[in-house]
Scaffold this motif. Structure first.
Motif, short mmCIF file in Angstrom:
data_model
loop_
_atom_site.label_atom_id
_atom_site.label_comp_id
_atom_site.label_asym_id
_atom_site.label_seq_id
_atom_site.Cartn_x
_atom_site.Cartn_y
_atom_site.Cartn_z
N UNK A 54 0.81 -1.21 0.00
CA UNK A 54 0.00 0.00 0.00
C UNK A 54 0.85 1.27 0.00
N UNK A 55 2.05 1.20 0.56
CA UNK A 55 2.89 2.40 0.65
C UNK A 55 3.43 2.83 -0.71
N UNK A 56 3.65 1.87 -1.63
CA UNK A 56 4.26 2.23 -2.92
C UNK A 56 3.26 2.18 -4.07
N UNK A 86 -3.89 -3.67 0.45
CA UNK A 86 -3.33 -3.52 -0.89
C UNK A 86 -4.39 -3.72 -1.97
N UNK A 87 -5.18 -4.77 -1.86
CA UNK A 87 -6.18 -5.06 -2.89
C UNK A 87 -7.22 -3.96 -3.02
N UNK A 88 -7.75 -3.50 -1.90
CA UNK A 88 -8.74 -2.43 -1.94
C UNK A 88 -8.16 -1.14 -2.49
N UNK A 141 5.18 -4.70 -7.78
CA UNK A 141 4.28 -3.64 -7.34
C UNK A 141 5.00 -2.34 -7.03
N UNK A 142 6.30 -2.36 -6.97
CA UNK A 142 7.05 -1.13 -6.67
C UNK A 142 7.71 -0.54 -7.90
N UNK A 260 12.19 1.91 -9.96
CA UNK A 260 11.68 1.39 -8.70
C UNK A 260 11.35 2.56 -7.78
N UNK A 261 10.19 2.50 -7.15
CA UNK A 261 9.79 3.57 -6.23
C UNK A 261 9.94 3.14 -4.78
N UNK A 262 10.51 1.96 -4.55
CA UNK A 262 10.66 1.48 -3.19
C UNK A 262 11.87 2.16 -2.53
#
Length: 391
Positions: A54-56, A86-88, A141-142, A260-262
């Protein structure tokens, strides 16, 4: 000649070999192969395994939704047992931004013998199979993609005949530790898997970068992906090996438009990133670990030690040999720093960074023998039983 001189000479010889004989791994000019747009754009399904992201996700998922792709494309995000919504959040981002169609699925906990990510990928590929796509884009996901990246990847694959095209995303280098450690991570990876050798037909060298892998559905099915690599902690390299072993032509290079945004703001997070899979990379072999430690010491630690000790004691030969080896090492690291837009004054610090990686590798082995194995987001993976695809 003294042992110190012999060791210093060995380090210099090693660096001359790495400079000229290791596939010019230090060059950073390898980008997507020449490409032209196809007459008919094939269909693509994008599979995104996501666990507690959810953070990224707000910085990455909109870039996939906004892909400017002329053919049919849709996204399958697999919520791998997240506890942070994360899914929502993914559904909310899709409603807010529009763009490509998004389906959110959940595979449940992985059965024994599967890593969580590959179990999620398997679920996503199963959802995508109903659409019969020509290609699958496997991305993390990042990872944020420029709007034309999918178009460029498909055009490259269609033009070159590659069944797997992968780009190593540009990692974040904002904090001091990121600047020190991250470029070296990519540099060491390229040294271990020279990109030019990967693309060579008949070469046994195979690797991919898991953040951005476009693979044809036919190649994935022929290679038994992901079932044939279900236990793999280093899944991207295992995937590339499986595709190449089954006769597929693969390509890996650096990315200009994939990021990458992590964040890895501190040494602790970077340490965990490396140590969670380092011993798995060595196939959990104590002999390979010993060889790696000795090799890292000879190649990266001997040059500065020989130079400084030679200057301190007045012994010119080891000082000269160590200085030349350090100079070659520094020169090979400069292109990577330029690629990341970092100051070149960081180049002479590569021995220190290599020492950190040595410690991370040893720590990875220690954690394995303590029963913690490769740990990631609440899951720990022990050493898998040998299977034919590991050979």
């Amino acid at each position: 000649m003294s042992a110190v001189v012999w060791i210093s000479a060995g380090s210099l010889v090693a660096w001359l070999w790495l400079l000229l004989g290791q596939g010019f791994f230090w060059r950073t000019d390898l980008r997507l192969p020449p490409r032209r747009e196809p007459d008919t754009w094939p269909s693509v399904c994008i599979v995104v395994p996501a666990r507690d992201e959810a953070a990224v996700l707000p910085d990455s998922l909109p870039s996939l939704l906004a892909q400017d792709y002329p053919g049919r494309a849709e996204i399958f995000l697999v919520d791998d047992g997240s506890s942070d919504g994360t899914g929502g959040l993914a559904r909310a981002l899709a409603d807010r931004h529009g763009g490509l169609a998004l389906t959110v699925g959940s595979p449940g906990e992985p059965p024994p013998g599967w890593t969580g990510k590959l179990w999620a990928v398997r679920h996503g590929m199963g959802l995508a199979r109903a659409r019969a796509p020509r290609y699958l884009l496997l991305t993390d996901a990042d990872i944020a993609h420029e709007p034309d990246n999918l178009r460029e990847l498909v055009a490259a694959a269609e033009t070159s005949g590659c069944e797997l095209v992968s780009q190593m995303a540009r990692l974040r280098v904002e904090s001091g530790w990121e600047r020190l450690v991250v470029p070296a991570f990519v540099y060491f990876f390229a040294q271990l898997y020279p990109f030019r050798w990967i693309a060579r037909r008949g070469s046994r060298t195979a690797a991919a970068a898991g953040g951005c892998v476009l693979v044809s559905s036919e190649a994935a099915e022929r290679a038994g992906i992901p079932d044939s690599i279900r236990h793999a902690v280093i899944d991207d390299v295992s995937l590339a090996r499986a595709v190449k072993r089954s006769g597929g032509h693969i390509w890996l290079g650096l990315a200009d438009r994939v990021d990458s945004v992590r964040p890895y703001p501190g040494l602790g997070s970077l340490w965990r990133m490396v140590s969670r899979s380092a011993y798995a990379q060595l196939r959990h072999s104590p002999l390979l670990l010993l060889g790696t430690v000795l090799g890292l010491a000879l190649v990266y630690l001997v040059p500065p030690v020989a130079l400084l000790s030679g200057l301190a004691t007045g012994h010119a030969v080891p000082a000269v040999l160590g200085g030349l080896a350090w100079l070659v090492m520094t020169a090979t690291y400069v292109p990577m720093l330029r690629y990341y837009g970092l100051p070149l004054r960081l180049a002479p610090l590569l021995p220190f960074t290599a020492f950190l990686y040595l410690l991370m590798t040893v720590d990875s082995a220690v954690q394995h023998y303590r029963g913690r194995g490769a740990a990631w987001k609440g899951r720990t993976y022990a050493r898998p039983d040998p299977t034919p695809d590991q050979n």
